[in-house]
Design an enzyme around this catalytic site. Structure first.
Site, PDB file in Angstrom:
ATOM      1  N   GLY A  67       0.823  -1.200   0.000  1.00 42.68           N
ATOM      2  CA  GLY A  67       0.000   0.000   0.000  1.00 42.68           C
ATOM      3  C   GLY A  67       0.858   1.251   0.000  1.00 42.68           C
ATOM      4  O   GLY A  67       2.058   1.197   0.289  1.00 42.68           O
ATOM      5  N   GLY A 119       0.092  -5.128   0.728  1.00 46.05           N
ATOM      6  CA  GLY A 119      -1.162  -5.076  -0.002  1.00 46.05           C
ATOM      7  C   GLY A 119      -1.170  -5.919  -1.252  1.00 46.05           C
ATOM      8  O   GLY A 119      -2.225  -6.402  -1.681  1.00 46.05           O
ATOM      9  N   GLU A 134       6.214  -5.830   7.458  1.00 38.47           N
ATOM     10  CA  GLU A 134       5.624  -4.762   8.268  1.00 38.47           C
ATOM     11  C   GLU A 134       6.278  -4.538   9.627  1.00 38.47           C
ATOM     12  O   GLU A 134       6.337  -3.401  10.103  1.00 38.47           O
ATOM     13  CB  GLU A 134       4.124  -5.032   8.454  1.00 38.47           C
ATOM     14  CG  GLU A 134       3.280  -4.828   7.203  1.00 38.47           C
ATOM     15  CD  GLU A 134       3.321  -6.007   6.246  1.00 38.47           C
ATOM     16  OE1 GLU A 134       2.718  -5.909   5.156  1.00 38.47           O
ATOM     17  OE2 GLU A 134       3.974  -7.029   6.565  1.00 38.47           O
ATOM     18  N   ASP A 157      -1.030  -7.279   7.697  1.00 43.09           N
ATOM     19  CA  ASP A 157      -2.486  -7.166   7.606  1.00 43.09           C
ATOM     20  C   ASP A 157      -2.979  -7.749   6.285  1.00 43.09           C
ATOM     21  O   ASP A 157      -2.453  -8.749   5.821  1.00 43.09           O
ATOM     22  CB  ASP A 157      -2.917  -5.705   7.796  1.00 43.09           C
ATOM     23  CG  ASP A 157      -2.425  -4.766   6.716  1.00 43.09           C
ATOM     24  OD1 ASP A 157      -1.402  -5.076   6.059  1.00 43.09           O
ATOM     25  OD2 ASP A 157      -3.055  -3.710   6.513  1.00 43.09           O
TER      26      ASP A 157
END
Length: 353
Positions: free
Chosen positions: A67, A115, A138, A146
Site C-alpha cells: 500500500g 497489499g 511490516e 495485515d
C-alpha cells in the site's frame, strides 16, 4: 484496453484482465485503485461472457509492493485525518477476492509484499514466475502483517507463517511454492501464452497445470524443524532466547538461528508482540474474523508512534535507524498489547453480504 490511470482493464474473450499500472511506485496500491478494482470485479462477476479473472502488474519489477504507506505518514505530518477508510476498503476487497465466484488468477512476477499479497494470496490461483519475491515486511516499519495475512500465513506448515510474519522473511519462487503461497510455478516468458490460453479455457486448473514446472527443493522447508522449535514458544522473549541459545552452538543450524535472532532484534518490539498475539488468536479463524481483528490493530497502531518512526527511517530519511518506543521487548507492556485488540472508537469492520 481501457484505463483508469493506475489500473488497466481489458476483456479478452472469456478473460477479464486487470493490470496494476504504477510501475515507478512498484505498483503500490492507493485508494482509487482499491475502489476501482472492487467495482470492476463486480462487473466481471455479473458478465456471463467472463469465465476467469486475472490480475498482474506492469513494469517487470513488481506485482505489487504494498500500500501507499508514505501517504499515511504525510497525513500525520500535515495534521490531516489518518485515512483509515483506505484500509477499510482494502480489507473488504481482500474479502471480495476470497469469496469471488469465478476463477481468480494472480499472475505474479517480481515483488509481492503487503497489499500485493492481499490482492493475490486470497485468490484461487497464485501463479509465480522465477523472480517472485514474497514478503510481509511490516514489523520492520512498526506496522503488522495485515490484508488477511493472519489467515493466509496461518495456513503455512508448522510455524513458517509466524516466522514470516515476525521476521519479514523474503521468499523467492521456490520457497513461496514450497510453503503453499503459490499454487503454480512458471517461467516469466510463458505469461503471454498463459493469458492467451485463459481467454478460451474451460478448465483453469488444467490450463495452469500445463505451464507449471516443479521447482527445486525449498531451502525454507529444510529449515522448518528449527523454525517450528523456536517459534512455537509462547512469548517473543522466549522465541528470541531459544534462537540465541541455538546460535551459540556450532554448525549450519547455529548460523541460521543467529541470522534469525539478529533479524528479530531489528524490528519494532511492540510490533513483534502484537503480531505474535495476532497470529496466535487468528489460528483456525475464517478470513472475515481475521480482517476484523486486523482492523482493530490497525486503528490502534496508527495512533502510536512506531509506525511513523519506521516509515521515517526506511522511506523518508532512509537512515534505517529507527528509534523504537519502547526500544526492547522486555519493556512492552502486556496491557498495551491487549489494547490493540479492542473495538476501535469508530466501530468494527463490517461487510456487505
Amino acid at each position: 484496453m481501457t484505463s483508469t490511470d493506475d489500473i488497466l482493464y481489458e476483456k479478452r474473450g472469456g478473460l477479464g484482465l486487470a493490470v496494476l499500472n504504477r510501475p515507478k511506485a512498484l505498483n503500490a496500491l492507493n485508494h482509487h485503485m482499491v475502489l476501482s478494482f472492487s467495482a470492476q470485479l463486480d462487473l466481471w462477476e455479473k458478465d456471463p461472457e467472463i469465465r476467469v479473472v486475472c490480475l498482474m502488474g506492469s513494469g517487470g519489477k513488481a506485482f505489487c509492493a504494498g500500500g501507499d504507506i508514505r501517504a499515511i505518514y504525510d497525513a500525520r505530518q500535515n495534521g490531516d485525518p489518518i485515512p483509515t477508510e483506505f484500509f477499510r476498503d482494502e480489507y473488504r476487497l481482500n474479502d471480495q477476492i476470497a469469496r469471488y465466484s469465478k476463477p481468480y488468477v494472480a499472475l505474479i512476477d517480481g515483488i509481492v509484499m503487503g497489499g500485493g499479497a492481499g490482492l493475490s494470496m486470497h485468490g484461487a490461483y497464485r501463479v509465480g514466475a522465477e523472480r517472485t519475491l514474497f514478503s510481509m515486511p511490516e514489523t520492520g516499519i512498526g506496522f503488522f502483517p495485515d490484508v488477511g495475512a493472519t489467515a493466509f500465513l496461518n495456513r503455512l506448515p508448522g510455524e513458517l507463517g509466524l516466522y514470516c510474519a515476525l521476521s519479514s522473511a523474503r521468499l523467492m519462487q521456490v520457497d513461496a511454492y514450497g510453503a503453499g503461497l503459490l499454487t503454480h510455478a512458471v517461467k516469466r516468458e510463458a505469461f503471454d501464452d498463459i493469458l492467451t490460453a485463459l481467454e478460451t479455457t474451460q478448465d483453469v486448473a488444467e490450463t495452469l497445470a500445463a505451464f507449471h514446472h516443479e521447482p527445486l527443493a525449498s531451502g525454507l522447508l529444510a529449515r522448518q524443524s528449527l523454525v517450528d522449535k523456536a517459534f512455537s514458544a509462547k512469548s517473543m522473549e522466549k522465541i528470541l532466547k531459544d534462537l540465541e541459545k541455538t546460535a551459540g552452538k556450532t554448525g549450519r543450524e547455529a548460523t541460521v538461528a543467529k541470522i534469525m535472532a539478529e533479524t528479530l532484534i531489528e524490528k519494532s518490539p511492540t510490533s513483534l508482540h502484537v503480531t505474535l498475539e495476532q497470529m496466535r488468536r487468528g489460528r483456525g479463524q475464517v478470513l472475515r474474523n481475521c480482517l476484523v481483528m486486523e482492523f482493530r490493530i490497525l486503528n490502534r497502531i496508527l495512533q502510536a508512534d512506531d509506525f511513523y518512526e519506521g516509515v521515517r527511517a526506511v522511506l523518508v530519511d532512509k537512515d534505517h535507524s529507527p528509534k523504537w518506543s519502547p526500544p526492547v521487548l522486555e519493556e512492552v507492556d502486556s496491557a498495551v498489547v491487549a489494547s490493540y485488540f479492542e473495538v476501535p472508537d469508530g466501530g468494527d469492520l463490517t461487510f456487505d453480504g
